[in-house]
Write an enzyme that holds these catalytic residues in place. Structure first.
Site, PDB file in Angstrom:
ATOM      1  N   HIS A 176      28.826  44.125  42.365  1.00  0.00           N
ATOM      2  CA  HIS A 176      29.659  43.140  43.055  1.00  0.00           C
ATOM      3  C   HIS A 176      30.026  41.990  42.127  1.00  0.00           C
ATOM      4  O   HIS A 176      31.181  41.703  41.917  1.00  0.00           O
ATOM      5  CB  HIS A 176      28.966  42.617  44.319  1.00  0.00           C
ATOM      6  CG  HIS A 176      29.932  41.874  45.199  1.00  0.00           C
ATOM      7  ND1 HIS A 176      30.241  40.555  44.980  1.00  0.00           N
ATOM      8  CD2 HIS A 176      30.671  42.296  46.244  1.00  0.00           C
ATOM      9  CE1 HIS A 176      31.145  40.190  45.886  1.00  0.00           C
ATOM     10  NE2 HIS A 176      31.420  41.224  46.661  1.00  0.00           N
ATOM     11  N   GLU A 206      33.666  40.846  41.089  1.00  0.00           N
ATOM     12  CA  GLU A 206      33.856  39.402  41.274  1.00  0.00           C
ATOM     13  C   GLU A 206      33.082  38.563  40.273  1.00  0.00           C
ATOM     14  O   GLU A 206      32.859  37.376  40.491  1.00  0.00           O
ATOM     15  CB  GLU A 206      33.499  39.025  42.725  1.00  0.00           C
ATOM     16  CG  GLU A 206      34.527  39.571  43.711  1.00  0.00           C
ATOM     17  CD  GLU A 206      34.186  39.302  45.163  1.00  0.00           C
ATOM     18  OE1 GLU A 206      33.468  38.331  45.441  1.00  0.00           O
ATOM     19  OE2 GLU A 206      34.648  40.083  46.014  1.00  0.00           O
ATOM     20  N   HIS A 238      34.797  47.613  48.762  1.00  0.00           N
ATOM     21  CA  HIS A 238      34.982  47.503  47.311  1.00  0.00           C
ATOM     22  C   HIS A 238      34.991  48.883  46.650  1.00  0.00           C
ATOM     23  O   HIS A 238      35.793  49.154  45.762  1.00  0.00           O
ATOM     24  CB  HIS A 238      33.866  46.654  46.683  1.00  0.00           C
ATOM     25  CG  HIS A 238      34.000  45.187  46.965  1.00  0.00           C
ATOM     26  ND1 HIS A 238      35.149  44.473  46.698  1.00  0.00           N
ATOM     27  CD2 HIS A 238      33.124  44.287  47.480  1.00  0.00           C
ATOM     28  CE1 HIS A 238      34.969  43.213  47.039  1.00  0.00           C
ATOM     29  NE2 HIS A 238      33.753  43.067  47.524  1.00  0.00           N
TER      30      HIS A 238
END
Ligand code: CO
Length: 291
Positions: A176, A206, A238
């Site tokens: 992530h 991210e 995602h």
């Protein structure tokens, strides 16, 4: 004689008062519970990860009631519109307080000690020691919290690489990522992975490393095909869109534009038993840390 009188005074008068002072009121019976805390997912298929965790925790601790909480308010409100009401960590803790739990082991199902984990620590602290409430809350660490976890996770990732992958083919994992300082875990993990298999890369959506950081590194290896795998507990939005989606901005599209062939395996980390083992070790630790 004087000593004897003092002894008499102490055992018959002072000692009982000390005992009663500490036991004032009724003694509460110990009631242990487990609280599992995940980010959450709006994708129904992602629930296999949660079911897998739930099954495993119930097998390991058949006597202990298990509660769930989801930290993402965005996901909770999205699901609430579809009629699925999920508890926040505060709501789950309020229910446990209400139902008389005195000891709670709260297991974070996050991947790193990021913002979500920091918030969880503060919420748990606020619920500990309220009058008549939960006396003690012990936190189980997220997946990647120590050097041992780093080595265990590296081993698990390498064991879970797709069976069809040839040694000359690269593997790109999508974590992530976050602006939180804990983002460094991803770079550290890539270091450990590459020591064992130089064609395995760890990027983030991210945070850092980005896919743009990875592309020149992958090109140096001269692989023609790249396997794509999420490194998140669930293969949710995602994984399905940012990693393996057909839109021009997805990692799949970006890598194919660079001339690579790609193939994705959309399984969340919580679907692999060897990854669950690491979370379970943390929960077992939290359960034994109970006073
Ligand atoms: Co996100």
């Amino acid at each position: 004689m004087k000593k004897l009188i003092l002894f008499f005074l102490f055992t018959c008068l002072i000692l009982p008062s000390l005992v009663f002072a500490s036991g004032h009121g009724h003694k509460r019976e110990m009631k242990k519970g487990i609280l599992l805390v995940a980010f959450g997912s709006s994708i129904p298929e992602a629930s296999v990860s949660f079911e897998n965790i739930n099954k495993r925790v119930k097998e390991e601790f058949p006597e202990t009631p298990v509660f769930w909480a989801y930290t993402s308010s965005m996901i909770r409100s999205k699901l609430a519109k579809e009629g699925k009401i999920l508890d926040s960590e505060a709501m789950a803790l309020a229910k446990m307080t209400d139902q008389g739990f005195t000891r709670v082991a709260a297991q974070s199902l996050h991947t790193i000690r990021g913002e979500e984990f920091d918030d969880l620590v503060r919420t748990l602290a606020a619920f500990e020691g309220l009058p008549g409430g939960i006396e003690k809350i012990v936190i189980g660490a997220p997946l990647l919290s120590s050097q041992k976890d780093m080595e265990d996770v590296t081993r698990a990732i390498l064991a879970n690489l797709p069976a069809g992958r040839k040694q000359s083919e690269a593997v790109v994992l999508m974590g992530h990522g976050t602006p939180h300082p804990s983002n460094v875990f991803y770079t550290a993990l890539m270091y450990h992975l590459q020591k064992k298999d130089p064609l395995v890369f760890m990027g983030t959506v991210e945070g850092s490393p980005t896919i743009d950081d990875l592309i020149p590194m992958i090109k140096e290896k001269k692989s023609k095909k790249i396997w794509l795998m999420p490194f998140m507990s669930v293969a949710g939005d995602h994984a399905r869109n940012d990693l393996a989606g057909d839109e021009p901005g997805s990692w799949k599209s970006m890598l194919e534009k660079q001339g690579f062939k790609t193939e994705a395996v959309l399984k969340g980390t919580a679907q692999y038993d060897n990854m669950l083992d690491i979370w379970m070790d943390h929960l077992k630790q939290a359960m034994t840390d109970h006073p």
